[in-house]
Structures are given as C-alpha cells and as structure tokens.
Design an enzyme around this catalytic site. Structure first.
Site: not given
Length: 381
Positions: A44, A142, A270
């Site tokens: 997956k 779950r 930055y």
C-alpha cells in the site's frame, strides 16, 4: 503522475530502489514464516514510497503469495501493470465500486454489517464470486467488527451466492511495543476463530501477524502473515530481533548546486533563521519540502557529503536546502549528497531521520514526493 523517461534524468535528485535488497528481504520473510504459512506482501501507499508494481513483482518472485493494498486505485495500478496475483484491499471499497473489484478479481475486506449488505445489493448478476476477508477488531479500534459479531456476519457472507468468504483477520495495535496487549488481542481473535469454527464458517485463510509480530510473536502466524515495513528492510520496532539478514532498500540522493564562502554575521535563508558565526562555507542542494523533505516543526539534521555529515542550516525552502561544509574540504558543484542511505563509511538511516522528525521510519519513506524519480537497481534481475 506523468513523467517521461527523459524528464526523470533531468530531475536534480532521485530515489534509488535496490531490488536485490528487496528480493533478499522477501526471502528472509519466507524463511521466517516457513513452508506452511503463506506470505501477503503489503504494498500500500505505493509500496511505502518504493514503487508498488516493481516491489510487488520482486516480492512475488521471492516468496510472496499474495499482495495487500489500501484501496481500489492501488489495486488497479497493479492489475494495469500486469500483476495477476491475489490482491486484498485493506480499507474501504465503496459499494458503487464493488462490481469493478470483482471484475479485477480482487479480495475485499468486509468490516461492517451494513457495508456487507450494501455490497450484496450492489453486486450485479455474475457467475464470478467476489472473494472477501472479514476483519475483526480485537483492540485496534479502527476498521473491524467486534469479536462477538463475527460469527453472525461470517454466516451471512458464507450463505451469500455472490460472495466467497476466503479469509478472516485482525490487526495489532502495538505489537512493536506492548507484548501484553498484543497477547490480549490474540486471545480475543482466537476466541472469535473458535466460535467461527464451531459454527462451520471458518474460512481458508487466517491472518494477524504484521512485521513486528512476524519477528517476535510466532503464535500469531496462523496460515498467512502480512509483512509491511520489514519487506523494505526497515526496523518494525526499536530492538527488533532477527534483523541481521535484512537490508535497507531505499537511498535518496541529490547533488550540490552551489558552494559559497560567507563572512561572519551573514544571514542565511528565509527569515534569516541562521547567521554565520565565523567565515563559513555553505553548499546549496536542490531539494526541499516539495520533494518531501519536511520543513516544520522538525526536519533533517544532516546530509552526507564526501562521506561526512553536513548539518542543515536555516530553513528548508520549497526546493532548496543549505548545509554547512566548512569541515569538508573540496566540495564542489555536482557532488553527490545523500539524504537517506549510505555514502563512504557513514549512513543516515530512516530510523535516524525518524528520531529527528519525532516520527517513525514509515513516514520517512512514505512521504518522499512522487515527483522525485525512482530508479530501480538490480544486479541479479
């Protein structure tokens, strides 16, 4: 994501995937599981960022019998790549897509009575049965049915003409860190299996063992195991046993874009997040958070240059970082810089990076952006 073969070579960084290491890991998993236990390789999330079709093919050639993905889109990618092995979807397949799942000859997880009813209502008249695996929630909380609901739904699935109940499984919540809780989950699962067996509805495949359980909980093997992160040579737990033969599969590298020496008190990047304390030599690398190198709240601490650790300085930009190289002589434009993997005698592992990020090694490899080309290396294939 569309990318021509030529454009891959034009990108300033790449992820190298060692298919020989992947094949080795698949063979190690099969040896651990034994001849009587089948292996379902979890691919997956694009094989944890490694490339699902390539990883699936290598795993199947080296001991894996089945594959597992999250959803129908991932399964379709495998079928389109010409992979015909059994594939189980671990998460939701919407009812309106269930006929496509059957057409692609997938195995689908059923984890809810109402969802099962919607599947049965949506399945059109077809001689081919949809193969399903029933998921039981033994404590992960779950997806999944509670153990005392398993027999009733298993009976319904077995009786449905359009379905074939092929498997039943659960998933461990803390097999990497809580042996006592894992034992409680395993006991709850066995109770549900005993009830299904007594009712005559226990299916062919029974599976529970993920990567940490594969290493440390032989009682959870049953007749099918589901290794994920272990396939990629990553530790599934801090003090993982039986890891000596496993090899990391992924290496992420880029190259030096510029080298410059700045005087003291130069403000860098930055927000001027870094100021040089003395004359310092810095190297700019063309990689940043658009490539999956996290910007905040924590990021990489080092990269490797000339086999030495070079610290990041200042903020991570969208596609640039700056590293300190005053202690590394001779750095120049085009030199290889390694963000994950080995160079010389040094290694930056996914575990190292996970500590820096306050995360785990799964996230490290999964979140390298798809835009970074994957290059597949193999001597033996």
């Amino acid at each position: 994501m569309f990318r021509s073969a030529q454009s891959q070579h034009l990108f300033p960084s790449c992820v190298e995937i060692d298919l020989d290491a992947l094949s080795n890991n698949a063979r190690c998993i099969k040896r651990l599981a034994g001849d009587e236990v089948a292996v379902m390789a979890v691919v997956k999330a694009n094989a944890y960022g490694h490339g699902a079709p390539q990883v699936a093919s290598a795993a199947l050639e080296n001991g894996a019998d089945m594959l597992a993905v999250a959803n129908l889109a991932e399964a379709t990618q495998l079928r389109e790549a010409g992979i015909h092995a059994p594939v189980l979807t671990l998460s939701l397949v919407p009812p309106e897509q269930i006929n496509l799942a059957r057409e692609l000859d997938l195995r689908v997880t059923v984890f809810d009575r109402d969802l099962a009813a919607q599947y049965l209502a949506a399945l059109d008249d077809n001689q081919r049965k949809l193969r399903v695996h029933l998921k039981i929630d033994t404590g992960m909380h779950r997806l999944g049915l509670l153990p005392d609901e398993a027999v009733a739904l298993a009976r319904t699935l077995r009786a449905a003409p359009a379905l074939q109940l092929e498997g039943v499984y659960t998933h461990f919540a803390a097999a990497d860190e809580d042996a006592e809780y894992t034992a409680e989950q395993l006991a709850a699962f066995r109770g549900a299996l005993d009830a299904m067996r007594a009712d005559g509805c226990l299916p062919r495949f029974v599976h529970a063992a993920n990567s940490p359980a594969l290493l440390d909980c032989h009682d959870s093997y049953f007749n099918l195991v589901r290794p994920g992160v272990l396939l990629y040579g990553l530790r599934p737990m801090r003090d993982a046993p039986n890891m000596a033969a496993f090899r990391p599969v992924m290496r992420w590298k880029t190259q030096v874009a510029q080298v410059k020496t700045l005087p003291p008190d130069s403000r860098v990047g930055y927000g001027h997040a870094y100021t040089t304390r003395r004359e310092e030599t810095l190297a700019v690398l063309p990689v940043g958070y658009a490539d999956g190198l996290r910007r905040t709240p924590q990021t990489w601490r080092f990269v490797l240059l000339h086999g030495e650790r070079a610290p990041l300085v200042g903020r991570v930009s969208m596609e640039k970082i700056i590293v300190g190289v005053s202690h590394i002589p001779g750095v120049q434009i085009g030199d290889e810089a390694v963000l994950l993997g080995s160079q010389g005698g040094q290694t930056i592992s996914a575990d190292d990076i996970a500590v820096w990020l306050g995360s785990n090694n799964y996230e490290v490899v999964c979140t390298i952006a798809p835009r970074v080309p994957r290059t597949y290396l193999s001597i033996n294939r």
